[in-house]
Design an enzyme around this catalytic site. Sequence first.
Site, mmCIF file in Angstrom:
data_model
loop_
_atom_site.group_PDB
_atom_site.id
_atom_site.type_symbol
_atom_site.label_atom_id
_atom_site.label_comp_id
_atom_site.label_asym_id
_atom_site.label_seq_id
_atom_site.Cartn_x
_atom_site.Cartn_y
_atom_site.Cartn_z
ATOM 1 N N HIS A 260 0.851 -1.207 0.000
ATOM 2 C CA HIS A 260 0.000 0.000 0.000
ATOM 3 C C HIS A 260 0.878 1.245 0.000
ATOM 4 C CE1 HIS A 260 -3.926 2.028 0.948
ATOM 5 N NE2 HIS A 260 -3.064 2.995 1.246
ATOM 6 N N HIS B 201 1.393 5.454 -2.076
ATOM 7 C CA HIS B 201 0.872 6.526 -2.926
ATOM 8 C C HIS B 201 2.056 7.178 -3.635
ATOM 9 C CE1 HIS B 201 -3.350 6.581 -1.470
ATOM 10 N NE2 HIS B 201 -2.793 6.054 -0.389
ATOM 11 N N GLN C 48 -9.709 9.390 -4.934
ATOM 12 C CA GLN C 48 -9.382 10.009 -3.643
ATOM 13 C C GLN C 48 -10.531 10.828 -3.074
ATOM 14 O OE1 GLN C 48 -5.987 10.654 -1.575
ATOM 15 N NE2 GLN C 48 -7.907 10.742 -0.442
ATOM 16 N N HIS D 99 -9.338 1.679 0.164
ATOM 17 C CA HIS D 99 -9.173 2.378 1.425
ATOM 18 C C HIS D 99 -10.502 2.194 2.166
ATOM 19 C CE1 HIS D 99 -5.853 4.201 -0.671
ATOM 20 N NE2 HIS D 99 -5.551 5.014 0.326
ATOM 21 N N GLU E 101 -10.941 4.172 7.088
ATOM 22 C CA GLU E 101 -9.786 4.882 7.651
ATOM 23 C C GLU E 101 -10.313 5.997 8.544
ATOM 24 O OE1 GLU E 101 -5.608 7.028 6.272
ATOM 25 O OE2 GLU E 101 -7.123 6.532 4.773
ATOM 26 N N ASP F 220 2.593 3.294 2.830
ATOM 27 C CA ASP F 220 1.532 4.278 2.616
ATOM 28 C C ASP F 220 2.071 5.597 2.083
ATOM 29 O OD1 ASP F 220 -1.004 5.324 2.449
ATOM 30 O OD2 ASP F 220 -1.322 5.523 4.598
ATOM 31 N N TRP G 276 0.554 13.990 3.705
ATOM 32 C CA TRP G 276 0.055 13.310 4.903
ATOM 33 C C TRP G 276 1.160 12.960 5.898
ATOM 34 C CZ3 TRP G 276 -1.668 12.439 -0.054
ATOM 35 C CH2 TRP G 276 -3.010 12.727 -0.295
#
Length: 424
Positions: free
Chosen positions: A57, A59, A152, A210, A213, A309, A315
């Site tokens: 996982h 991005h 997203q 996702h 979360e 991630d 983030w």
Amino acid sequence: MLDLILRNAALPDGRIGIDIGIEHGRIAALQPHLPAPAGREIDCGGQLVTAPFVDAHFHMDSTLSLGLPRVNQSGTLLEGIALWGELKPLLTQEALVERALAYCDWAVAKGLLAIRSHVDVCDDRLLAVEALLQVRERVKPYLDLQLVAFPQDGVLRSANALANLERALDLGVDVVGGIPHFERTMQAGAESVRILCELAAERGLMVDMHCDESDDPLSRHIETLAFQAQRLGLQGRVTGSHLTSMHSMDNYYVSKLLPLMREAGVAAVANPLINITLQGRHDTYPKRRGMTRVPELLAAGVPVAFGQDCVMDPWYGLGSGDMLEVAHMGLHVAQMTGQEAMRQCFAAVTTTPAAILGLQGYGLEVGCRADLVLLQAGDPVEAIRLRATRLAVIRGGKLIAATPPATAALQLPGRPATVDWRRG
């Protein structure tokens, strides 16, 4: 004659003194004292050889974008999403490719040779999709990059998101993604799961959403995901990522949920570094840990992988592509400090995510691809403890990265000149 022999290796399953013979990019022999000659030999010195690390996982479209257009001041998930929305109009394909390739170089140096990356499809230009499809081809000789079409901003909440997602799949994106807890209502979230799973079933694709979360114990889209996986015959092809609401759920409800996931063949991906950073932000004390119930999922027969991630993005301002760092954090947060549990954490960044991604030829058996990592450690537990140096990274039987052993010279009177790294 073999192309390469790795002599005197320890393997993750506990075997020691093993020679690994490689021919034509595959493991041709795996036994002690291999007699065959080779074009080249590497003496492992009894240290650990593993199949490569796998990140289930990530991005990659946002990686290494820290500070663009500004820094996440609160460090929260929602500000990160808002910040990514600010950045998207400023993105260029060239910058996306450059950052992604730089990260792939980091990954290879750390023995990370397979990554599943979610790529945002809510930008009508599909800049990130086109960029990462280009990157996927460029890194193919040394890294397997699997792409997830990720809406997203919500596949129903965002205009054109579903159409963009289908366009991304038509362009060659591998996996159907989603984010049901970010839709406007719980009902809309459940509807998005149905739509996306049906789309995956029609196209014969895998699903990775996702899912939940959130700190909200009533965010239960994983239940819907398990139901749709079973209804549509998607067992073994569906993954729920994050699942952080599970850490706040009622124990009785979880006792029902876990068997549903197992029966539906749904895998789970926890992201230890990010889950414990972004979750629990509304708590004072006691503070929730934020990561999903990893030991309980494993005990119920649900495969669990760990993901990186984020690395230096809206983030998360840290990270280095080191999956042993991820396993180290996961071990601590999940309190998995028993010997077998620590080995499960090593599997969560190697064999388990490889199975979730459906990697062909992955492993340490005769016939598998000769993709290997030599670590400066004697076994998986020591590798996690030390975040062990990657002494050699091998892809298809060829050395593609190497790092000198970690040592330290002491300047103390009456003390040894070097430190035994195994003892710190």
